[in-house]
Each structure stands twice: as structure tokens, then as C-alpha cells.
Design a protein around this motif. Structure first.
Motif, PDB file in Angstrom:
ATOM      1  N   THR A 177       6.161   4.876   0.824  1.00  0.00           N
ATOM      2  CA  THR A 177       5.883   6.274   1.158  1.00  0.00           C
ATOM      3  C   THR A 177       6.298   7.213   0.034  1.00  0.00           C
ATOM      4  N   ILE A 178       5.400   8.184  -0.226  1.00  0.00           N
ATOM      5  CA  ILE A 178       5.704   9.293  -1.128  1.00  0.00           C
ATOM      6  C   ILE A 178       5.837  10.521  -0.235  1.00  0.00           C
ATOM      7  N   ASN A 179       6.992  11.147  -0.262  1.00  0.00           N
ATOM      8  CA  ASN A 179       7.324  12.167   0.728  1.00  0.00           C
ATOM      9  C   ASN A 179       7.537  13.523   0.072  1.00  0.00           C
ATOM     10  N   ILE A 180       6.694  14.470   0.459  1.00  0.00           N
ATOM     11  CA  ILE A 180       6.784  15.814  -0.112  1.00  0.00           C
ATOM     12  C   ILE A 180       7.563  16.704   0.853  1.00  0.00           C
ATOM     13  N   ILE A 181       8.558  17.398   0.320  1.00  0.00           N
ATOM     14  CA  ILE A 181       9.336  18.339   1.133  1.00  0.00           C
ATOM     15  C   ILE A 181       9.291  19.710   0.468  1.00  0.00           C
ATOM     16  N   ARG A 182       9.624  20.727   1.215  1.00  0.00           N
ATOM     17  CA  ARG A 182       9.758  22.048   0.620  1.00  0.00           C
ATOM     18  C   ARG A 182      11.135  22.157  -0.024  1.00  0.00           C
ATOM     19  N   ASP A 183      11.219  22.919  -1.100  1.00  0.00           N
ATOM     20  CA  ASP A 183      12.518  23.119  -1.736  1.00  0.00           C
ATOM     21  C   ASP A 183      13.415  23.878  -0.753  1.00  0.00           C
ATOM     22  N   SER A 204       0.847  -1.195   0.000  1.00  0.00           N
ATOM     23  CA  SER A 204       0.000   0.000   0.000  1.00  0.00           C
ATOM     24  C   SER A 204       0.886   1.251   0.000  1.00  0.00           C
ATOM     25  N   THR A 205       0.292   2.373  -0.376  1.00  0.00           N
ATOM     26  CA  THR A 205       1.057   3.616  -0.455  1.00  0.00           C
ATOM     27  C   THR A 205       0.478   4.678   0.476  1.00  0.00           C
ATOM     28  N   VAL A 206       1.384   5.432   1.085  1.00  0.00           N
ATOM     29  CA  VAL A 206       1.006   6.583   1.908  1.00  0.00           C
ATOM     30  C   VAL A 206       1.730   7.799   1.342  1.00  0.00           C
ATOM     31  N   ILE A 207       1.037   8.934   1.300  1.00  0.00           N
ATOM     32  CA  ILE A 207       1.693  10.168   0.861  1.00  0.00           C
ATOM     33  C   ILE A 207       1.635  11.179   1.996  1.00  0.00           C
ATOM     34  N   GLN A 208       2.721  11.925   2.212  1.00  0.00           N
ATOM     35  CA  GLN A 208       2.716  12.905   3.292  1.00  0.00           C
ATOM     36  C   GLN A 208       3.467  14.164   2.882  1.00  0.00           C
ATOM     37  N   ASN A 209       3.035  15.292   3.443  1.00  0.00           N
ATOM     38  CA  ASN A 209       3.843  16.499   3.331  1.00  0.00           C
ATOM     39  C   ASN A 209       4.603  16.690   4.660  1.00  0.00           C
ATOM     40  N   GLY A 210       5.473  17.695   4.697  1.00  0.00           N
ATOM     41  CA  GLY A 210       6.281  17.881   5.902  1.00  0.00           C
ATOM     42  C   GLY A 210       7.072  16.622   6.244  1.00  0.00           C
ATOM     43  N   GLU A 261       7.589  20.184  -3.313  1.00  0.00           N
ATOM     44  CA  GLU A 261       6.281  20.709  -3.696  1.00  0.00           C
ATOM     45  C   GLU A 261       6.308  21.236  -5.123  1.00  0.00           C
ATOM     46  N   GLU A 262       7.397  21.919  -5.478  1.00  0.00           N
ATOM     47  CA  GLU A 262       7.500  22.526  -6.818  1.00  0.00           C
ATOM     48  C   GLU A 262       7.550  21.441  -7.895  1.00  0.00           C
ATOM     49  N   GLU A 263       8.353  20.388  -7.651  1.00  0.00           N
ATOM     50  CA  GLU A 263       8.424  19.295  -8.623  1.00  0.00           C
ATOM     51  C   GLU A 263       7.057  18.640  -8.796  1.00  0.00           C
ATOM     52  N   LEU A 264       6.368  18.452  -7.673  1.00  0.00           N
ATOM     53  CA  LEU A 264       5.055  17.801  -7.731  1.00  0.00           C
ATOM     54  C   LEU A 264       4.074  18.643  -8.548  1.00  0.00           C
ATOM     55  N   GLN A 265       4.095  19.961  -8.310  1.00  0.00           N
ATOM     56  CA  GLN A 265       3.197  20.842  -9.065  1.00  0.00           C
ATOM     57  C   GLN A 265       3.524  20.823 -10.557  1.00  0.00           C
ATOM     58  N   ILE A 311      -1.900  25.148   0.371  1.00  0.00           N
ATOM     59  CA  ILE A 311      -1.576  24.554  -0.935  1.00  0.00           C
ATOM     60  C   ILE A 311      -0.926  23.189  -0.773  1.00  0.00           C
ATOM     61  N   SER A 312      -0.057  23.072   0.224  1.00  0.00           N
ATOM     62  CA  SER A 312       0.650  21.804   0.423  1.00  0.00           C
ATOM     63  C   SER A 312      -0.331  20.674   0.762  1.00  0.00           C
ATOM     64  N   GLY A 313      -1.328  20.985   1.582  1.00  0.00           N
ATOM     65  CA  GLY A 313      -2.357  19.985   1.884  1.00  0.00           C
ATOM     66  C   GLY A 313      -3.122  19.597   0.628  1.00  0.00           C
ATOM     67  N   GLY A 314      -3.387  20.586  -0.234  1.00  0.00           N
ATOM     68  CA  GLY A 314      -4.069  20.312  -1.497  1.00  0.00           C
ATOM     69  C   GLY A 314      -3.251  19.406  -2.402  1.00  0.00           C
ATOM     70  N   LEU A 315      -1.936  19.528  -2.338  1.00  0.00           N
ATOM     71  CA  LEU A 315      -1.075  18.653  -3.149  1.00  0.00           C
ATOM     72  C   LEU A 315      -1.208  17.201  -2.710  1.00  0.00           C
ATOM     73  N   VAL A 316      -1.259  16.988  -1.412  1.00  0.00           N
ATOM     74  CA  VAL A 316      -1.450  15.626  -0.894  1.00  0.00           C
ATOM     75  C   VAL A 316      -2.810  15.109  -1.359  1.00  0.00           C
TER      76      VAL A 316
END
Lengths: 315, 315
Positions: free
Chosen positions: A152-158, A126-132, A180-184, A208-213
Motif C-alpha cells: 500500500t501507498i498511503n497518502i495523508i494530509r500534512d 500488487s500495489t494499491v494507492i489510497q488517499n485519506g 500530499e505535499e511531498e507527493l506533489q 486535487i487529492s483524487g487527482g494525485l491518486v
């Protein structure tokens, strides 16, 4: 720093010498009065930390001098050298893990553990995605998920030394790390050729970051919010609720512990799993700055600024 | 309006003469292509309506000529004079309710019924708050909740003949009716001296109006979104998720019916309850404009404008 007299040791009480206590952002929010728990003043700060039992009241059977303990609930006031408290305000931690692990195990790794267990039935693959993803909870999510075989898919700030952080998170077990920028810009189509869309999203930022998740979740997924670092609300389009059937929930570790504080078996079983991960090297505390207790103001000031390492006071 | 030939009546099929079919906003969204169900073209519009069974195939045991039926699923194409379809595409409705009730019972009252039953355990004296209270679903919510002894707080938009609408909703059983402007200005403190804060919020608008519903909910409540009339996202502050422990879910009647279409007993038990409410005068259809089928374009045009009464085509 003030000198206080300890109250007498009653039958069901324990005297504890604090050994180490982190300074977490929520500790500062509590002092600022923006946290939903307000202690009667004067009060001692700090909600997390490990201490050693020095003396037990006559009615106490669960603890012996020398045991390591952590406070069960928030509001204990861990930034102190000694405390006298009820035996049922404490839970024992094993002494074969490092002091730093013991001091930091009862808030962030527990938050990660519960969010990975209580909202969606995750299986290996299974997959989990998170920001921060670089936060203390985020790092614990990566490690606990890896131990469960969950991707895990892990979103970080540039940031300036981005590649260094990516490698650090990968070493912890992160399957994918993306800014976040790469994801957008690029989306996650390539990732979803390798792993299924996430059943679970974890959001500690909002805006915005929550919206990306949210935008990457599978139909029927759950988005769990446990922080709002951006101080901006999550924007929820009706279609993600109605047609994608995504459920939005919150998680607050303090509330969970209050609801389950009598369920000692459940608390201990979580702690046992986490300590086993620590022993086997699969759950490490975030990199910390350790400071002697008298330098507390340096630790507090650093925590007030973002992008700083976690600070831990050594009593 | 086109003339089509009916397909031959196979063994497990039924020939139905349509009697009455409403024009709902979602029907227009489907034609516009903005609804998540796209029918292969050419297609017949209309998703709701009642027909009479004219002829049944040799293998059909559940229906007899003369029975009233409604299509189980969306996408049936109810804006037509006759249809041949599979017997399992239909569900029988009793003939002792009015034609208008039969034509309008299977979408909006069902939506209200499910939202009042599937998200929170409501008891007599519990409170529900909703926006868009004058919508067809909103009126059904008021009536079904009143029959359950559940109190309703109903938010409407301000309008010229406001007091008339307030009285209309009160006659349906609404306990409290308030405009968005009044709610923003005065809050609901006086209401909450009489009834508990709501365990359930229903939102068909989104944007600011959805936020008004959210802000009045009790801790641990659920906010169910089933529409997005404002075409603006719901703004969800982290604290309502984390500290108020509010769960956000969506509801889509079509999806629910697809998931439960084999569960005939469950579909029938819901229909039985709703028909009993109709018979006893506790569930009335919204005030409708009834038009003969050839005047369909008048009905469609009216539905494209908001604040119009529901239009029903009589075949």
C-alpha cells in the motif's frame, strides 16, 4: 433522547439490546438530509453497532438469546437501547472478538474488503494507492492489504504530528506513507523502483487529492471513489481514460449490502475472514473515544469536526 | 511530397496502390507529436485509407491483385501513392461498397460499433446519449444505433444553420437532437417521457459538455470517453460515482485493434456487419470534400480548423 415503546415481538422478530454504536460522518449526513437515504420521521439515528439478542419470536431459528448481532442494512437506527426487528435484518457476529471490533466491523472494514476484492485482481506484490489513508476505511485497507501481501501507498494530509501518524500507519502494515505535499513535490519514482505502479486506487476525498491518486496509477488500473470529503469533483483528463485506459468506478457499501442481502453465505464468508483477521491481531479497530450513551451530543459534535477520532457510544 | 523508392517485395509482402485516404484530426495530432503514437522519422502521414493490391509475394495466400485493402493498424502512412507492407498489416474490404465508404470505414464506424457493443448490453429501445453528435463517429453512432433499434439523444453545439444540421442528423436516424444550450436550459424531462434514461453515454468533448452527458445518465450507466476536443477535464462529482454507480471508461480504437489484431475472425465479423449496413444504405460516410492528392496542404489546413467537413485525398 426520547422514550419509545417497543412493538410486540412477532413470530419472525428478535428483541435486541444495543451494546455499542459508533457515530460515523455518514450518520450525520443522513440526519442533515444530504445522504441519499432518507428515513421516514420520526426516526432513530445511527447505522452501525452491535447488540445482544434478548428474546426471539417463535418462528426464529437463526438466533438465540445471548448472540451478538449487527444490523445488515443501513437505516436501522443503532443509537438506542433496545430494538425489535425482523430476524433477517440482523447478522450474527462471534463473541470472541472485542466489543469495539464487533461494533465497528460491519461498515468500514467491509468497505475496505470489497474494494480490495471486487475491482481488480490483486496478487501478493500488487500495489494499491489510497488517499485519506488515516480514515477508518483507510486503516482497514492497510491492514487487509497487508494480510493479502498487497503493498500500500498511503497518502495523508500534512499535519502537526505527522511523523507520529506515519509511524502509527506503518505499525498497521503501511508500506509507504506520504503527504500530499511531498507527493506533489517529489513524486513516487523512488517507490516505483521497489514496487509496481498501482492497479487499484482508492479515493475518498476527490478534487486535487483524487487527482494525485489518479496520476500515479498504472495503465489499465481502476480508480474507486467511495467518498468526497473535499466536496470537489474529481478532474478526469481525457487522456487518462483514452490512452491510459483507466476505469473510474464508485463504491457504496450500503448499495452492495442491499444487492447481496439475500446472499447470506457471501455476507458470512466476508465476516468470517474479517473476524479471523481481528482474532489474529491483524485487523484492529481505529482508535476510538468511548462515551456512555447519555453523552451522545458530545460524540455528535466531535464527529461534526474533522480530524477527530471516531466516537463510539456505549449503551 | 517526396519521392521514395519502394522496398523489394518479399515473400510475405504485398504491394498496394493507395486509392483514397482521409485527413483526420488525429493524423494531425500525430504529426504535431501530441498523439501517444510517435513514428520514427522520416515517416509518412495518414492512418486511414483504402488501397488496391497490385502484386503479392510468393508466400501470400490471403490477397490477390485487384483486392481492396485497408491498413489494420494506425501508423501505416496512408498519404502515399504506393506502399509495400506485410500481408498481415492489411485487411480486405469488399469492392461492392463505394470508394469513399471503403476509405472511411475502418476508424470512425468501428469506433462507434465497438462503443455500442462493448460497454453496456443495449437492447432495442435502450437509449444512448452523446455529445459531438455531428462528428464522423457521432454520425456513425446515430446510424448503427438506429439499425440496432437503440434510441439516440444527440447533443450538438449551437451554430448558425442549426436547423439544417438537426434535419441532417434526423435523416441519419437520430431520435432526438438538442443543443448544449437547450439542454442546460430545458433539460430532457420531455424526452424521458418517451424513452428510458440512457445506459450509455458517449463523450468526445469533455469539460462542460461531458458533464451534460453525465448528468442525464441512468443509475448504473457507463460514460465512455473517446475524445477531449474541449481540452478540459471531465468533472466527476463523487455522488455520480458512489450513489449513481456510474462507471467511467475510455475507448481508443487503435489500442483495441492492437489488442485484437491476431483475432482476424473478430475483425472481419465487425467489418462484415458494417459493410452490410453500408450496402443497405443505413451507414453512409460523412459528407466529404474530395481533393486530388497534390492538393494535400489544402486538406491539412482545412482539418486544422474546426467545424470543417472531413477531407479525403484521392491518389
Amino acid at each position: 433522547m426520547e422514550k419509545l415503546s417497543l412493538p410486540p415481538l412477532r413470530d419472525h422478530c428478535v428483541r435486541v439490546k444495543m451494546l455499542a454504536a459508533p457515530v460515523n460522518p455518514a450518520d450525520l449526513n443522513m440526519i442533515q438530509g444530504t445522504y441519499p437515504i432518507l428515513l421516514p420521521l420520526p426516526a432513530v439515528g445511527g447505522n452501525e453497532g452491535v447488540g445482544e439478542v434478548m428474546e426471539v419470536g417463535r418462528g426464529v431459528t437463526g438466533f438465540r438469546p445471548g448472540d451478538w448481532v449487527v444490523p445488515t442494512d443501513a437505516g436501522f437506527g443503532t443509537w438506542r437501547t433496545e430494538a425489535v426487528c425482523g430476524a433477517d435484518d440482523l447478522i450474527q457476529v462471534p463473541k470472541d472478538i472485542s466489543l469495539l471490533s464487533a461494533a465497528t466491523i460491519w461498515v468500514n472494514p467491509c468497505t475496505a474488503y470489497r474494494m480490495l476484492h471486487d475491482f481488480q485482481h490483486l496478487q501478493p506484490g500488487s500495489t494499491v494507492i489510497q488517499n485519506g489513508a488515516n480514515s477508518a476505511v483507510g486503516q482497514a485497507v492497510i491492514q487487509i492489504a497487508a494480510a493479502l501481501g498487497v503493498k500500500t501507498i498511503n497518502i495523508i494530509r500534512d499535519r502537526p504530528k505527522r511523523e507520529e501518524l506515519v509511524q502509527e500507519l506503518r505499525r498497521l502494515g503501511a508500506d509507504f506513507v506520504i503527504t500530499e505535499e511531498e507527493l506533489q513535490r517529489e513524486g513516487l519514482d523512488r517507490v516505483f523502483q521497489e514496487v509496481p505502479r498501482p492497479k487499484l486506487g482508492l479515493n475518498c476525498i476527490g478534487g486535487i487529492s483524487g487527482g494525485l491518486v489518479l496520476s500515479q496509477l498504472n495503465d489499465g488500473a481502476t480508480l474507486v471513489t467511495y467518498g468526497g470529503m473535499a466536496k470537489k469533483p474529481l478532474q478526469v483528463p481525457a487522456k487518462s481514460l483514452i490512452f491510459k485506459n483507466i476505469t473510474f468506478q464508485g463504491f457504496w457499501m450500503t448499495q452492495w449490502k442491499r444487492q447481496h442481502r439475500k446472499d447470506v453465505r457471501r455476507l458470512n464468508s466476508m465476516l468470517t475472514v474479517l473476524c479471523e483477521l481481528v482474532r489474529s491481531g491483524r485487523l484492529t479497530p481505529p482508535k476510538c473515544v468511548q462515551l456512555p450513551f447519555p453523552q451522545y451530543s458530545q460524540a455528535l459534535n466531535a464527529t461534526l469536526q474533522s480530524h477527530q477520532r471516531k466516537h463510539v457510544l456505549l449503551m
